[in-house]
Design an enzyme around this catalytic site. Structure first.
Site, mmCIF file in Angstrom:
data_model
loop_
_atom_site.group_PDB
_atom_site.id
_atom_site.type_symbol
_atom_site.label_atom_id
_atom_site.label_comp_id
_atom_site.label_asym_id
_atom_site.label_seq_id
_atom_site.Cartn_x
_atom_site.Cartn_y
_atom_site.Cartn_z
ATOM 1 N N GLU A 38 0.978 -1.082 0.152
ATOM 2 C CA GLU A 38 -0.004 0.215 0.044
ATOM 3 C C GLU A 38 0.751 1.743 -0.231
ATOM 4 O O GLU A 38 1.780 1.726 0.539
ATOM 5 C CB GLU A 38 -0.625 0.005 0.916
ATOM 6 C CG GLU A 38 -1.831 -0.976 1.356
ATOM 7 C CD GLU A 38 -3.402 -0.691 2.016
ATOM 8 O OE1 GLU A 38 -3.571 0.421 2.008
ATOM 9 O OE2 GLU A 38 -3.987 -1.494 3.088
ATOM 10 N N TYR A 66 -0.150 6.375 -3.415
ATOM 11 C CA TYR A 66 -1.035 5.846 -4.248
ATOM 12 C C TYR A 66 -1.935 5.384 -4.398
ATOM 13 O O TYR A 66 -2.984 5.691 -5.667
ATOM 14 C CB TYR A 66 0.390 6.258 -5.516
ATOM 15 C CG TYR A 66 0.631 4.648 -5.554
ATOM 16 C CD1 TYR A 66 0.395 3.209 -5.475
ATOM 17 C CD2 TYR A 66 1.535 4.918 -4.931
ATOM 18 C CE1 TYR A 66 0.811 1.879 -4.591
ATOM 19 C CE2 TYR A 66 2.642 3.166 -3.915
ATOM 20 C CZ TYR A 66 1.611 2.326 -4.641
ATOM 21 O OH TYR A 66 1.847 1.233 -3.747
ATOM 22 N N GLY A 67 -1.839 4.503 -3.751
ATOM 23 C CA GLY A 67 -3.051 3.366 -3.892
ATOM 24 C C GLY A 67 -2.093 1.927 -3.343
ATOM 25 O O GLY A 67 -1.645 1.679 -2.813
ATOM 26 N N VAL A 81 -0.857 -2.139 -4.584
ATOM 27 C CA VAL A 81 -1.005 -3.589 -4.968
ATOM 28 C C VAL A 81 -1.146 -4.446 -4.839
ATOM 29 O O VAL A 81 -1.331 -5.090 -3.584
ATOM 30 C CB VAL A 81 0.959 -3.163 -5.363
ATOM 31 C CG1 VAL A 81 0.960 -4.613 -6.293
ATOM 32 C CG2 VAL A 81 1.438 -1.929 -5.686
ATOM 33 N N LYS A 110 -1.284 -3.233 -9.586
ATOM 34 C CA LYS A 110 -1.555 -1.408 -8.750
ATOM 35 C C LYS A 110 -2.629 -1.089 -9.578
ATOM 36 O O LYS A 110 -2.581 -0.472 -10.592
ATOM 37 C CB LYS A 110 -0.108 -1.355 -9.700
ATOM 38 C CG LYS A 110 0.801 0.345 -9.373
ATOM 39 C CD LYS A 110 1.528 0.576 -10.106
ATOM 40 C CE LYS A 110 2.607 1.656 -9.976
ATOM 41 N NZ LYS A 110 3.507 2.385 -9.686
ATOM 42 N N ASP A 117 14.311 7.375 -10.084
ATOM 43 C CA ASP A 117 13.734 7.194 -9.131
ATOM 44 C C ASP A 117 14.602 5.999 -9.167
ATOM 45 O O ASP A 117 13.320 5.283 -8.778
ATOM 46 C CB ASP A 117 12.550 7.327 -8.829
ATOM 47 C CG ASP A 117 12.023 6.722 -7.664
ATOM 48 O OD1 ASP A 117 12.661 7.637 -7.153
ATOM 49 O OD2 ASP A 117 10.731 6.985 -7.115
#
Lengths: 329, 329
Positions: A48, A51-52, A54, A69, A163
């Site tokens: 978690e 963004y949301g 998985v 995702k 990233d």
């Protein structure tokens, strides 16, 4: 104008129906919203984030494990998030053994964007933390070679990752296969001349970003890879080991405060450089990164080079002496 | 006109070159659809109207961004078409294409400013975020999420180098003029099916023929000899671009002609163009404040026309040409 609202909605739905066959948006009329719409069966929540979530899932067609995702769009003021559009657009055109495969993209309930990826067992962060760092020098070398292969491929396709960190490096356990993931901050070279605030995770951020340089390019990824390299060897983030107020101080403590000789242009880039002046003589990489063979230490020093124009490229790294005994045929 | 365009091939592997040529077809409206579209006058006029809308709404942004937005539009039209378009649908499509281009190209732009800019209007519709989101989803699906900016600008630097002009002032002059040609010719439906690299090569040849006629033969040979370029396609595209340039000069010569039966909406278009031009020098917030009250709007309209010395009865072609100029400054 709003008198046409019903017709407007009708027009929308008509357009939506015409997209039913789109291969990238696997939607079918009549199916209930959620995982079924993405042709997956949810097994459990794997992660978690802000963004949301998985989910670990089964692909209903192939029976294979996949990762879905799910990004929430509700309450976002910008419509579909730029990070998602970037990630999908770029992954759509990146096909490499060491880059995670994006299988499907879809929307559910106009609230979520769902990205379905191939599943991998864990990420490099988990590998380092849970199993102790890989004492096996061959594993470190193999992982580094695969990471650099993926990065070199991205750069040759005009894509910066921006990233790179252990949690964005996925591992297939049985094959010891590495795959780069999370291209949400990735972008094409064309826009590399604008500074982006808070780009990347702090311990893996290149000095030219920390200096607020308005120009940076592929070299930022190589710095991050260097940090990952060191972390695989010593078992924890390199710049966490060095006690410091901020990342830039840590970098200068380790490598020495830059001068116009060591980093041409630095005084223009950092007018306040004087607050670090004469404060740090380099502690040296060898102080912290022990147990790495000399050629590995040499490669690491070329990645963690302060001056981005002198930093080694991914392509050149793959040809470094550190990898000469690697046989991946 | 000074453009700071990308240099996608600088410091890259040779396989990056073949890669961009390989994928560019995915970012070009389908050749078959181009033939279909030409047979539908309605869609051609719709395209023209949408391009004007996009140019108006995005004139304060990077011109490359509006070029990308129009590329999305063309590919969307090739995939979907738009039958029986209503004004609000056209505006929503234009806004969504710009929004997607902004998200793909940069994150630094303060999004509230973009949103406000996109929603500024002469009493037009202001869309809710969810509405734009749904249209964005439609466009993303139709384009199969291939949103990378593979445009003619991606190839200009490559051809400049091929002509032996890399890092020379002559190369920069050619690049600027070719970019101007690329922007202006995007409106032309006859270029619809040509690949970005072909358009780039043809624009450079037009620029060199115009600016450096004595070197033109050697430039033509350098480009024709490239294995990435189909010589016949370049010849065809070159002819179309030359025709466009000729027609433009002809249209310019007719600028002084006026008509007494100009419809009122044409006057509105002209006003919007003038208003859009003013946005370049002031903040978006001020623009909104100025345009909100209807009485002030009408007064500004009259004043604007008077100050510009424009005849209230203006020929349609003049407005289109004038607007094209403004959007390219």
């Amino acid at each position: 104008m709003w008198n046409e609202e019903s017709d407007w909605i009708g027009s929308f739905d008509a357009l939506l129906a015409r997209l039913a066959e789109c291969s990238m948006c696997s939607r079918r009329s009549g199916e209930r919203p959620g995982a079924a719409q993405m042709d997956v069966k949810i097994l459990d929540v794997a992660a978690e984030g802000g963004y949301g979530r998985v989910f670990r899932c089964l692909d209903v067609h192939t029976g294979a494990l996949v990762a879905m995702k799910q990004i929430t769009m509700v309450r976002l003021s910008q419509g579909i998030p730029a990070q998602i559009i970037r990630e999908v657009s770029l992954l759509r055109e990146l096909h490499h053994a060491n880059i995670v495969k994006l299988l499907r993209v879809g929307f559910t309930e106009n609230r979520y964007v769902n990205l379905v990826f191939e599943h991998l067992d864990y990420d490099l962060h988990q590998f380092i933390v849970n199993r102790g760092y890989p004492k096996d020098a061959t594993t470190v070398k193999s992982f580094m070679f695969q990471i650099l292969s993926a990065v070199a491929y991205c750069h040759s396709r005009k894509v910066l990752h921006r990233d790179l960190k252990p949690s964005n490096v996925l591992i297939n356990h049985s094959k010891r296969l590495i795959k780069l993931a999370d291209f949400g901050l990735a972008r094409e070279f064309a826009d590399d001349f604008l500074y982006t605030e808070k780009l990347g995770t702090s311990w893996y951020r290149a000095p030219e970003i920390l200096c607020h340089s308005r120009q940076y390019s592929t070299q930022v990824d190589l710095w991050s890879v260097g940090c990952i390299f060191a972390e695989m060897v010593i078992g924890q983030p390199l710049f966490q080991v060095i006690n410091c107020r901020d990342e830039l101080e840590g970098i200068f403590k380790l490598l020495g405060t830059p001068t116009e000789e060591t980093w041409p242009g630095i005084t223009k880039l950092m007018p306040n450089l004087h607050i670090y002046c004469s404060k740090f003589d380099p502690l040296g990489l060898e102080t912290f990164v022990t147990d790495l063979e000399p050629s590995g230490l040499n490669l690491l020093s070329m990645m963690l080079c302060l001056d981005p124009s002198k930093r080694i490229s991914a392509e050149a790294s793959l040809k470094h002496a550190y990898f000469t005994d690697v046989n991946w045929i | 006109m000074e453009f700071d365009l990308e240099n996608p091939f600088e410091n890259l592997h040779s396989d990056a070159v073949s890669y961009l040529f390989l994928i560019e077809s995915d970012h070009t409206p389908s050749q078959n659809h181009s033939q279909t579209l030409k047979a539908r006058d309605l869609d051609i006029s719709v395209r023209r109207e949408l391009i004007s809308l996009i140019s108006q709404l995005s004139c304060a942004l990077d011109p490359v961004l509006s070029y990308l937005a129009i590329n999305y539009l063309d590919r969307f039209l090739a995939n979907q078409g738009i039958l029986q378009p209503k004004p609000w649908v056209l505006r929503l499509i234009a806004v969504s294409c710009i929004s997607l281009a902004v998200k793909m190209m940069r994150t630094e732009y303060p999004f509230t400013d973009v949103q406000a800019l996109l929603n500024q209007s002469d009493g037009g519709i202001i869309f809710e975020t969810q509405t734009i989101q749904r249209m964005e989803a439609l466009i993303l699906g139709a384009l199969q999420w291939r949103m990378r900016s593979i445009t003619p600008f991606s190839f200009v630097a490559f051809f400049i180098a091929l002509m032996g002009l890399k890092d020379l002032p002559m190369g920069q002059v050619l690049k600027n003029r070719a970019s101007e040609i690329i922007f202006k010719s995007q409106r032309e439906i006859r270029l619809w099916g040509f690949k970005p690299s072909i358009i780039a090569a043809s624009a450079l040849l037009c620029a060199s023929h115009e600016l450096f006629p004595f070197q033109y033969p050697s430039f033509l040979k350098a480009i024709s000899d490239s294995s990435y370029v189909n010589k016949e396609s370049v010849e065809q595209c070159y002819k179309v671009i030359q025709d466009i340039a000729i027609e433009e000069e002809y249209s310019s010569a007719l600028n002084g002609v006026s008509s007494s039966d100009t419809p009122i909406n044409v006057l509105d278009h002209h006003f919007l163009s003038s208003e859009s031009q003013k946005t370049n020098g002031i903040t978006v917030a001020n623009t909104i404040a100025v345009s909100s009250p209807l009485r002030d709007l009408k007064r500004r309209k009259i004043t604007g026309c008077g100050c510009g010395g424009n005849n209230p009865t203006i020929h349609n072609s003049r407005i289109q040409f004038s607007h094209a100029k403004e959007s390219e400054k």
